[in-house]
Structure formats: structure tokens, C-alpha cells
Design an enzyme around this catalytic site. Sequence first.
Site, PDB file in Angstrom:
ATOM      1  N   ARG A 108      50.200  45.618  49.431  1.00 42.43           N
ATOM      2  CA  ARG A 108      50.443  44.185  49.654  1.00 42.43           C
ATOM      3  C   ARG A 108      50.490  43.446  48.333  1.00 42.43           C
ATOM      4  NH1 ARG A 108      47.049  40.771  53.950  1.00 42.43           N
ATOM      5  NH2 ARG A 108      45.570  40.760  52.248  1.00 42.43           N
ATOM      6  N   THR A 112      52.319  37.008  47.552  1.00 34.66           N
ATOM      7  CA  THR A 112      53.173  36.767  48.728  1.00 34.66           C
ATOM      8  C   THR A 112      52.597  37.399  49.997  1.00 34.66           C
ATOM      9  OG1 THR A 112      54.422  38.814  48.407  1.00 34.66           O
ATOM     10  CG2 THR A 112      55.238  36.842  47.261  1.00 34.66           C
ATOM     11  N   ASP A 204      38.021  44.504  51.633  1.00 35.24           N
ATOM     12  CA  ASP A 204      39.186  45.326  51.298  1.00 35.24           C
ATOM     13  C   ASP A 204      38.892  46.779  51.655  1.00 35.24           C
ATOM     14  OD1 ASP A 204      40.973  47.075  49.744  1.00 35.24           O
ATOM     15  OD2 ASP A 204      41.701  45.188  48.906  1.00 35.24           O
ATOM     16  N   ASP A 207      39.507  49.539  48.884  1.00 36.24           N
ATOM     17  CA  ASP A 207      38.490  49.506  47.827  1.00 36.24           C
ATOM     18  C   ASP A 207      37.157  50.044  48.326  1.00 36.24           C
ATOM     19  OD1 ASP A 207      40.091  48.559  45.797  1.00 36.24           O
ATOM     20  OD2 ASP A 207      39.660  46.454  46.208  1.00 36.24           O
TER      21      ASP A 207
HETATM   22  C1  PRP Z   1      45.633  46.813  53.123  1.00 40.71           C
HETATM   23  C2  PRP Z   1      45.424  47.541  54.439  1.00 40.71           C
HETATM   24  C3  PRP Z   1      46.781  47.465  55.064  1.00 40.71           C
HETATM   25  C4  PRP Z   1      47.274  46.106  54.621  1.00 40.71           C
HETATM   26  C5  PRP Z   1      47.093  45.149  55.764  1.00 40.71           C
HETATM   27  O1  PRP Z   1      46.243  47.634  52.194  1.00 40.71           O
HETATM   28  O2  PRP Z   1      44.955  48.849  54.295  1.00 40.71           O
HETATM   29  O3  PRP Z   1      47.675  48.478  54.645  1.00 40.71           O
HETATM   30  O4  PRP Z   1      46.459  45.715  53.502  1.00 40.71           O
HETATM   31  O5  PRP Z   1      47.607  43.920  55.432  1.00 40.71           O
HETATM   32  P1  PRP Z   1      48.876  43.278  56.159  1.00 40.71           P
HETATM   33  O6  PRP Z   1      48.689  43.489  57.619  1.00 40.71           O
HETATM   34  O7  PRP Z   1      48.781  41.842  55.750  1.00 40.71           O
HETATM   35  O8  PRP Z   1      50.117  43.934  55.627  1.00 40.71           O
HETATM   36  P2  PRP Z   1      46.583  47.182  50.712  1.00 40.71           P
HETATM   37  O9  PRP Z   1      47.982  46.667  50.641  1.00 40.71           O
HETATM   38  O10 PRP Z   1      45.507  46.287  50.197  1.00 40.71           O
HETATM   39  O11 PRP Z   1      46.609  48.559  49.917  1.00 40.71           O
HETATM   40  P3  PRP Z   1      45.451  49.634  49.682  1.00 40.71           P
HETATM   41  O12 PRP Z   1      45.161  50.296  50.998  1.00 40.71           O
HETATM   42  O13 PRP Z   1      46.073  50.566  48.703  1.00 40.71           O
HETATM   43  O14 PRP Z   1      44.245  48.922  49.132  1.00 40.71           O
HETATM   44  N1  URA Z   2      43.595  44.371  53.800  1.00 37.76           N
HETATM   45  C1  URA Z   2      42.267  44.673  53.812  1.00 37.76           C
HETATM   46  O1  URA Z   2      41.846  45.740  53.334  1.00 37.76           O
HETATM   47  N2  URA Z   2      41.432  43.778  54.375  1.00 37.76           N
HETATM   48  C2  URA Z   2      41.858  42.619  54.901  1.00 37.76           C
HETATM   49  O2  URA Z   2      41.032  41.857  55.414  1.00 37.76           O
HETATM   50  C3  URA Z   2      43.233  42.331  54.866  1.00 37.76           C
HETATM   51  C4  URA Z   2      44.072  43.229  54.314  1.00 37.76           C
END
Ligand code: PRP
Ligand code: URA
Length: 213
Positions: A108, A112, A204, A207
Site C-alpha cells: 500500500r 494514496t 500493522d 510489521d
Molecule cells: C497491509 C495488509 C493488506 C493491506 C490492506 O499490507 O496486509 O495487504 O495492507 O490494506 P487495504 O485493504 O487498504 O489495501 P501492506 O500494504 O501494509 O504491506 P505489508 O504486508 O508488506 O506490510
Molecule cells: N494494513 C494493516 O496491516 N493494518 C491496517 O489496519 C490497515 C492496513
Amino acid sequence: MDLTSKNIMIMDHPLIKHKISLLRDKNTGTGEFRSLVEEIAMLMAFESLRSLPLEEIEIETPIEKCISPVIEGKKLAVVPILRAGLGMVDGILKLVPTAKVGHIGLCRNEETHLPQEYYCKLPENIDQRDVIVLDPMLATGGSAAAAVDLIKAKGGRSIKFMCIIAAPEGLEVLRKAHPDIEIYVGNLDRCLNSDAYICPGLGDAGDRIFGTK
Ligand code: PRP
Ligand code: URA
């Protein structure tokens, strides 16, 4: 939001609820967080795999031969959305060890909140498989909808999406974008905040699974 849709399944098992509460706690450390994500995925798999196809095979018990049903494991593909979806894979594979695993990398954009694709590798014959897309978090729904778009573009037709926590906003986006898929939700939370994080959520997920913050 229409929660009466037959394609949306919100979990009500006390074990899932209990484990999600532990997951939310900011004092839960990386090791325990990882184990909980895996356990919740395994428990949710019981619900989502109810309709898995069976085949009959011959087995010899200590008493006699019989015909008995087994899962057609080759037909299943699990596709985690990187990174956080990876945390759910082993929970499913413990139940269906023969399932194939694909990967979709989406990140993400912090400003944006839109997903950016950086990787996609799916098992062959994806059009003939039952696919379960895994991601613990359904926030705006952008990542989940984009992952399903990618799978459909490669021929996938029988698709389920499994998340541990969903925001109503994201659930609505995914349902509208892909009314044909089944959506399994561990808990439906209150809303998104201005950073598009789920409230109360768990922070998150990536993380916390990988200890990167
Ligand atoms: C997080 C989560 C989803 C996404 C959800 O991943 O694991 O994939 O955000 O958000 P959305 O519904 O608004 O698209 P992130 O993009 O933070 O990547 P990561 O898992 O590598 O931390
Ligand atoms: N991605 C995450 O990991 N947590 C949230 O709350 C939203 C997006």
C-alpha cells in the site's frame, strides 16, 4: 452495509474471538503474534473448506478393505498477499498439506493508500483450482480487490478471500468489485481512521508478524 449477503461469512467461534483479542493487544510480541495468526487461519479454514471436493479411495483397515473419502488436495491453491498473508499459509497447509501455494506481492502506498503490485506467481492451471486468497487485514479493500483481479486475469474462477480483521469500508469495496467470491472474515471492526488503518484493528499486521517495527 449488506451483511446478509450469502457470500460473506463472519466467524462466531469463541476460540477465534479469543485469539483475535490476544492478537489485538499491543503487548503481544512477535513470536506469539505469528503463532496466533497461524492458529486463527487454521480455525477459519474449517469454515472456508467445508465444500472442498472429496474423492473416494480404497483403504485397508486392520479389519477389512473399505472405500473412504479423502480431500482432492491437488485442486486447492492458497495465495497469500505479501507480506502479511504469509503468516496465514502454514495454518492452512497443516490441514491440507498438498495444496499449492502462489504469491502476490502488493504494497500500500502510504499517501494514496492504493496497492502497488511488485510480484505475482501463481500455481499452474489456476483456472482448475479452488483458490483461497489470504491476508489478515481488509482495510480499504484495494489490495484484496487487486489480488482477485490478478487471479481472475490469469484464469482463476473459484475464489475465496480470507481475512482475520475487516473494516466495513473494505468489505463493501471487495463485495462490490467481486460479488462472485466468498469472503471469510474473522471479525468485522468499526471503521478506518484517516491513515486507512482499521479501528480498533491490531496495527500493522506485516510489521507485527515479521518484527519490522
Ligand atoms: C497491509 C495488509 C493488506 C493491506 C490492506 O499490507 O496486509 O495487504 O495492507 O490494506 P487495504 O485493504 O487498504 O489495501 P501492506 O500494504 O501494509 O504491506 P505489508 O504486508 O508488506 O506490510
Ligand atoms: N494494513 C494493516 O496491516 N493494518 C491496517 O489496519 C490497515 C492496513
